[in-house]
Motif scaffolding. Structure first.
Motif, PDB file in Angstrom:
ATOM      1  N   PRO A 112     -48.335 -17.551  11.697  1.00  0.00           N
ATOM      2  CA  PRO A 112     -47.868 -16.350  11.742  1.00  0.00           C
ATOM      3  C   PRO A 112     -47.260 -15.664  10.287  1.00  0.00           C
ATOM      4  O   PRO A 112     -47.469 -14.769   9.972  1.00  0.00           O
ATOM      5  CB  PRO A 112     -46.821 -16.120  12.750  1.00  0.00           C
ATOM      6  N   LEU A 113     -46.557 -16.810   9.637  1.00  0.00           N
ATOM      7  CA  LEU A 113     -45.961 -16.333   8.362  1.00  0.00           C
ATOM      8  C   LEU A 113     -47.221 -16.134   7.408  1.00  0.00           C
ATOM      9  O   LEU A 113     -47.031 -15.110   6.646  1.00  0.00           O
ATOM     10  CB  LEU A 113     -45.208 -17.383   8.037  1.00  0.00           C
ATOM     11  N   ARG A 114     -48.188 -16.930   7.351  1.00  0.00           N
ATOM     12  CA  ARG A 114     -49.131 -16.663   6.538  1.00  0.00           C
ATOM     13  C   ARG A 114     -49.931 -15.281   6.644  1.00  0.00           C
ATOM     14  O   ARG A 114     -50.460 -14.734   5.841  1.00  0.00           O
ATOM     15  CB  ARG A 114     -50.262 -18.016   6.645  1.00  0.00           C
ATOM     16  N   GLU A 115     -50.099 -15.058   7.985  1.00  0.00           N
ATOM     17  CA  GLU A 115     -50.799 -13.728   8.245  1.00  0.00           C
ATOM     18  C   GLU A 115     -50.065 -12.455   7.949  1.00  0.00           C
ATOM     19  O   GLU A 115     -50.627 -11.838   7.517  1.00  0.00           O
ATOM     20  CB  GLU A 115     -51.211 -14.021   9.686  1.00  0.00           C
ATOM     21  N   ARG A 116     -48.844 -12.533   8.243  1.00  0.00           N
ATOM     22  CA  ARG A 116     -47.939 -11.364   7.993  1.00  0.00           C
ATOM     23  C   ARG A 116     -47.309 -11.475   6.897  1.00  0.00           C
ATOM     24  O   ARG A 116     -46.882 -10.445   6.566  1.00  0.00           O
ATOM     25  CB  ARG A 116     -46.936 -11.338   9.230  1.00  0.00           C
ATOM     26  N   LEU A 117     -46.947 -12.408   6.111  1.00  0.00           N
ATOM     27  CA  LEU A 117     -46.543 -12.463   4.709  1.00  0.00           C
ATOM     28  C   LEU A 117     -47.324 -13.025   3.856  1.00  0.00           C
ATOM     29  O   LEU A 117     -46.849 -13.981   3.161  1.00  0.00           O
ATOM     30  CB  LEU A 117     -44.995 -12.917   4.757  1.00  0.00           C
ATOM     31  N   PRO A 118     -48.568 -12.728   3.524  1.00  0.00           N
ATOM     32  CA  PRO A 118     -49.410 -13.446   2.422  1.00  0.00           C
ATOM     33  C   PRO A 118     -49.018 -13.722   1.118  1.00  0.00           C
ATOM     34  O   PRO A 118     -49.421 -14.522   0.533  1.00  0.00           O
ATOM     35  CB  PRO A 118     -50.624 -12.979   2.707  1.00  0.00           C
TER      36      PRO A 118
END
Length: 337
Positions: A112-118
């Motif tokens: 989720p971090l990678r998706e929402r805060l790339p």
């Protein structure tokens, strides 16, 4: 004198080994050794006393290293301020986590971090509490996920969630016949604990009112360095233990030698906070990180309100009591551990 040379002497001071310091600095050993000798010659003092067996810091070197650390902290602060002005959500974000939390929480939030805060490159550091606090002080990490209250006035804590403790015991244990487990039951039960120095051990002893319990009995010397080892001991029939809820995800498999069940006791939990320096310029990045983390928590833990920088509370006044045990070092995430 330049920042590169300062980094070299700090690396050697921390490792006390030229080879490891060179590896950490991404240069050859002769290059690092030569630059340090050049700096010593330029200053007219000896920073390190070298022998065939060891590298020791001279008294003068100790004083120089104090200023060198301050210099690197200020250089890092300059970079952080410039990066924050450009985009607070871009660039590396160095997050520390204690080992009794990291392997159970981080797999839930990395995707989720990678998706929402790339635009954020997450760097994870798994260390004991005391080491993470030192890394915060030296600007080597930007924030740390801790379960132990700290008292340093320059730090600020974002309370994230409360993590209840679960009881783990072998199949056929007498506690399995009880519909409800009380504090009295825990006081009378021989509990397996993590080895001395773990904040989780201190917290478990407080929950079970074991602060004054003498270290004797047949399991007094059975102490583990990780939660995985504790579970192996429980599964082998050596006793019971308390585990954080995130370490007890999923149902008990029918063929498992271990039963895990929640404790319905008012004080049987630990509080997880995201601790950072008050002066850290990219507070928006920590707010965004905390928001994603909270959105991925399972029902077994209790989220707490107010995680923004403005609402973050001063660190608790209770003193630092103990640590967790290191399990691995510093993976840089885009893929992750």
């Amino acid at each position: 004198m330049n920042l590169r040379d300062i980094k070299y002497i700090l690396a050697l001071a921390e490792t006390r080994h030229f080879g490891r310091a060179a590896e950490r600095s991404f240069v050859s050993q002769p290059t690092l050794s030569g630059q340090i000798r050049k700096l010593e010659h330029e200053l007219g003092v000896t920073i390190f006393e070298r022998t065939n067996r060891s590298v020791e810091i001279t008294p003068t070197g100790q004083l120089i290293l104090q200023h060198a650390r301050l210099l690197m902290e200020q250089a890092d602060a300059i970079e952080q301020v410039a990066r924050a002005h450009q985009d607070p959500l871009a660039g590396p974000l160095r997050i520390g986590a204690i080992p009794t939390l990291s392997p159970y929480l981080l797999p839930l939030i990395l995707l989720p971090l990678r998706e929402r805060l790339p635009q954020i490159k997450l760097v994870l550091i798994e260390e004991i509490t005391e080491t993470l606090l030192k890394r915060l002080e030296h600007h080597e990490v930007d924030a740390a996920l801790l379960a132990t209250p700290v008292s340093e006035p320059e730090l600020v804590a974002r309370p994230l969630f409360e993590e209840p403790f679960w009881l783990a015991y072998p199949q056929q244990h007498p506690l399995g016949d009880q519909a409800e487990i009380t504090e009295a039951d825990l006081e009378e039960t021989e509990l397996l604990l993590l080895s001395d120095g773990h904040c989780l051990t201190h917290q478990v002893m407080e929950v079970c009112r074991l602060a004054e319990r003498p270290r004797n009995g047949e399991m007094a010397d059975l102490r583990a360095s990780s939660l995985e080892t504790l579970l192996q001991l429980v599964g082998a029939g050596f006793g019971c233990t308390l585990l954080p809820a995130l370490a007890c995800s999923g149902e008990n498999p029918p063929d498992s030698p271990i039963v895990r069940r929640p404790l319905h006791l008012p004080d049987a939990y630990r509080r997880i906070s995201l601790v950072s320096r008050r002066s850290f310029p990219r507070q928006q990045a920590l707010d965004a990180f905390a928001e994603v983390l909270l959105s991925q928590l399972p029902d077994s833990v209790r989220p707490l309100p107010s995680t923004s920088a403005a609402a973050a509370t001063p660190t608790a006044t209770a003193p630092l009591t103990a640590n967790d045990t290191p399990r691995s070092s510093t993976p840089s995430v885009a893929s992750d551990t």
